[in-house]
Enzyme design. Sequence first.
Site, PDB file in Angstrom:
ATOM      1  N   GLY A 144      16.991  -6.917 -37.438  1.00  0.00           N
ATOM      2  CA  GLY A 144      15.827  -6.358 -38.113  1.00  0.00           C
ATOM      3  C   GLY A 144      14.660  -6.035 -37.205  1.00  0.00           C
ATOM      4  O   GLY A 144      13.512  -5.989 -37.646  1.00  0.00           O
TER       5      GLY A 144
ATOM      6  N   SER B 173      13.810  -3.131 -35.597  1.00  0.00           N
ATOM      7  CA  SER B 173      13.144  -1.866 -35.919  1.00  0.00           C
ATOM      8  C   SER B 173      12.408  -1.962 -37.256  1.00  0.00           C
ATOM      9  O   SER B 173      11.312  -1.412 -37.427  1.00  0.00           O
ATOM     10  CB  SER B 173      14.171  -0.735 -35.960  1.00  0.00           C
ATOM     11  OG  SER B 173      14.791  -0.569 -34.701  1.00  0.00           O
TER      12      SER B 173
ATOM     13  N   GLY C  83      19.869  -4.258 -29.430  1.00  0.00           N
ATOM     14  CA  GLY C  83      20.531  -5.542 -29.587  1.00  0.00           C
ATOM     15  C   GLY C  83      21.943  -5.558 -29.053  1.00  0.00           C
ATOM     16  O   GLY C  83      22.471  -6.606 -28.712  1.00  0.00           O
TER      17      GLY C  83
ATOM     18  N   SER D 232      45.222   7.357  13.058  1.00  0.00           N
ATOM     19  CA  SER D 232      45.594   6.483  14.195  1.00  0.00           C
ATOM     20  C   SER D 232      46.277   7.267  15.304  1.00  0.00           C
ATOM     21  O   SER D 232      46.022   7.038  16.490  1.00  0.00           O
ATOM     22  CB  SER D 232      46.508   5.354  13.694  1.00  0.00           C
ATOM     23  OG  SER D 232      45.828   4.520  12.789  1.00  0.00           O
TER      24      SER D 232
ATOM     25  N   SER E  74      38.008   4.196   5.321  1.00  0.00           N
ATOM     26  CA  SER E  74      36.575   4.164   4.960  1.00  0.00           C
ATOM     27  C   SER E  74      36.286   5.135   3.822  1.00  0.00           C
ATOM     28  O   SER E  74      35.638   6.162   4.028  1.00  0.00           O
ATOM     29  CB  SER E  74      35.688   4.458   6.175  1.00  0.00           C
ATOM     30  OG  SER E  74      36.104   5.584   6.904  1.00  0.00           O
TER      31      SER E  74
END
Length: 632
Positions: free
Chosen positions: A39, A41, A116, A478, A545
């Site tokens: 309640g 609002s 809420g 690599s 990465s």
Amino acid sequence: MNEIYKTDALIARDIDAYLDTHQHKTMLRFITCGSVDDGKSTLIGRLLYDAKMIFEDQLATLEADSRRLGTQGTKIDFALLVDGLAAEREQGITIDVAYRFFATEKRKFIVADTPGHEQYTRNMVTGASTAELAVILVDARRGVLTQTRRHSYLVHLLGIRHIVLAVNKMDLVGYDQGVFDAIVDDYRSFARSIGVEAFTPIPISALEGDNITRLGANMPWYGGPALMDHLETVELDQVADLDKPFAMPVQWVNRPDQSFRGFAGTVTGGAVAPGDAVRVLPSGKTSSVARVVTFDGDRDRAVAGEAVTLTLADEIDCSRGQVICAAKAPLEVADQFEATIVWMDETELLPGRPYWLKTGAQTVSATVAAPKYAVNVNTMEHLAAKTLDLNGIGVANVTTDRDIPFAPYAESRDLGGFILIDKLTNKTVAAGMIHFALRRAQNIHWQATDIGRDHHAGMKNQKPAVLWMTGLSGSGKSTIANMVEKKLARMNRHTFLLDGDNVRHGLNKDLGFTDADRVENIRRVGEVARLMTDAGLIVITAFISPFRAERDMVRAMMQPGEFIEVFIDTPLEEAERRDVKGLYAKARAGQLKNFTGIDSPYEAPETPEIRIDTSALSVEEAADLIIARLIP
């Protein structure tokens, strides 16, 4: 005719007197919070209605909407005054924070109606950040719920000292005192566990108006104040702020011409007057206040809560984000803190990832370590945690890239609070409250050495650099990195190759492949690469990465121009075809979790220094292209 003029003059005088009285009323900012459908609002709508802050056309629209939606039968649905979003009206819930202004004869108010739903807890934190009082609503039929506890804990964390426990919908439980007393006892037990020693319980019915602006006849057993009476008389936080040492974060350097240079901001604590000795932080420079300037002219004194411009007696460096404070009671300055973090984003916290930290008018780069613990808001247990997800609350160490002045949040919400912002999306992802500076932030200093990086590089007759090769698994990083090092070795260059798989056998053997672990993996490698450039080496790395933020973090560690991002651009289909380790096949079968390109994202470089198209270049050609960029 003269009588008419006299009447007009009296009316004008009365209007001026009313406006002057209204202008000098104190202002209380408060929020309503609690669980869904308690309640909130409706309560605010009732306050606006009873305070006669609704215009006739608004009232007509409210009555029409109430009849059309039929949510309260034949009664006015006061929640419709506040729930402005279409989605809120359709669902009967609050989603965003709604702010409303109203005033009574004694005080002005700004109230925030906060959501809420647990999903919108971050919006509640936003509303609470500037509030001095919280009205926590509880549905008398349901009692204290998990969200009631969460909001109460957050209210306490955010430094709100005044709490009202409004037990709403008493009309639906027959105005039973036993129900009210049981809820108050339950809440008191929880409140003590989180450090809340005092609160004001009030039984109300927002829909019927009981105990809202005046005491109702339905609860003669209640002897406390009506909600509005309490709001009008509660002590404001500004009074307590006057007892603190003077401090003012600089929001703007006011330089309209060569004859004036002032520093504008809002005083967060204490008072300041011309002649007062002040210190500018973090530089530590001292001076005294020459003038206290406002729009209405110079003042003899400014106090907490007032926005002013200060001029200083000396020409010292002071810019936006710095803090002017009392010279004899300066703030602390540090770059490492312990803080409570309230995580507000659906993407979890990535320890070690750089975020923007904004406190007051200052924005710095910061990283958050893995949490020391997370908090269970139901039991107040401290739980082990590696990260924080949406609505998670935890305690962690925060490191900034430079010293910042601060006060513990418990002493100053303005100087001890901060938000974290994602550098890529620019979304606010967390709110934080500083506890204290880590002692090592004050005890550890950079030790100067006689032999520096320039000497190391000169001995090797080369310029240090980091060749940061990034790309999908199987892209050829690599292989190309190894070829680059071989060619540089033939040129008598001093190099070192850091390979993603190799460092996980030692330095990073404790890390897995979650997003958080990937961030820490790259942070450690970046620190090692930086030390190697200090030794004058050319560092070659081969790491997936996957995140731009971490590659940018490593770039920021290096000297300008030393970080060279090399994007080994291989399509996923081609990388998967080359899958000599069988990793993609395992990932597709669900046997390998968090695999980049399958169930974990790869963020390709947007502006790399070098892009290698492996579909057009051989390994040798790619290596030659990279070396040509490194050594023109």
